[in-house]
Design a protein around this motif. Structure first.
Motif, PDB file in Angstrom:
ATOM      1  N   ALA A  28       4.334  -5.192  -3.664  1.00 36.22           N
ATOM      2  CA  ALA A  28       3.898  -3.895  -2.872  1.00 36.22           C
ATOM      3  C   ALA A  28       2.716  -3.356  -3.482  1.00 36.22           C
ATOM      4  CB  ALA A  28       5.045  -3.138  -2.501  1.00 36.22           C
ATOM      5  N   SER A  29       1.761  -2.942  -2.424  1.00 33.44           N
ATOM      6  CA  SER A  29       0.629  -1.957  -2.837  1.00 33.44           C
ATOM      7  C   SER A  29       0.395  -1.171  -1.660  1.00 33.44           C
ATOM      8  CB  SER A  29      -0.696  -2.846  -3.490  1.00 33.44           C
ATOM      9  OG  SER A  29      -0.469  -3.275  -4.389  1.00 33.44           O
ATOM     10  N   ASP A 127       3.337  -1.205   2.788  1.00 38.48           N
ATOM     11  CA  ASP A 127       2.422  -2.110   2.239  1.00 38.48           C
ATOM     12  C   ASP A 127       1.048  -2.287   2.877  1.00 38.48           C
ATOM     13  OD1 ASP A 127       1.861  -3.560  -0.112  1.00 38.48           O
ATOM     14  OD2 ASP A 127       2.456  -5.829   0.844  1.00 38.48           O
TER      15      ASP A 127
END
Length: 128
Positions: A28-29, A127
């Motif tokens: 995830a970002s 995300d």
């Protein structure tokens, strides 16, 4: 994802950073929002240092008197509701490559204002 936190004092703090981190997907970002599902507990981003944690407890106790509130006529815990209101039920932290992107010394603390209780904390990662 959600997890429970058990507290053992009326007003206390619990570091939930590791449990929140474990709920963040590895790739995830984006952002992670952490929300406590109760009106007499709160979440803060702060340093997990024992003296500061005691100061947080002292601060909320000093900010809101224990007695003298209209809601006390109902169930005697208006101070807890007001203390949680001052701090808030959620925090949002950036996520980079599956990791919470904290600044130096930052942690997520649950602040219990009406314990001992079991609290449910929900972690949502969006995300980008």
């Amino acid at each position: 994802m959600a997890f429970d936190v058990r507290t053992d004092e009326r007003t206390t703090t619990v570091d939930v950073t590791d449990r929140v981190s474990a709920a963040v997907p590895e790739d995830a970002s984006g952002v992670c929002t952490v929300f406590v599902e109760h009106t007499t507990a709160a979440l803060v981003v702060q340093e997990d240092e024992p003296r500061l944690r005691r100061d947080i407890v002292s601060f909320v106790r000093d900010a809101v008197p224990d007695e003298g509130h209209a809601h006390d006529e109902l169930d005697g815990n208006a101070d807890s509701h007001l203390r949680a209101t001052v701090l808030g039920p959620s925090v949002t932290v950036p996520v980079r490559d599956g990791e919470l992107a904290f600044g130096t010394w930052q942690s997520i603390l649950l602040v219990e204002c009406d314990g001992p209780r079991t609290r449910t904390v929900t972690v949502t990662t969006v995300d980008r």
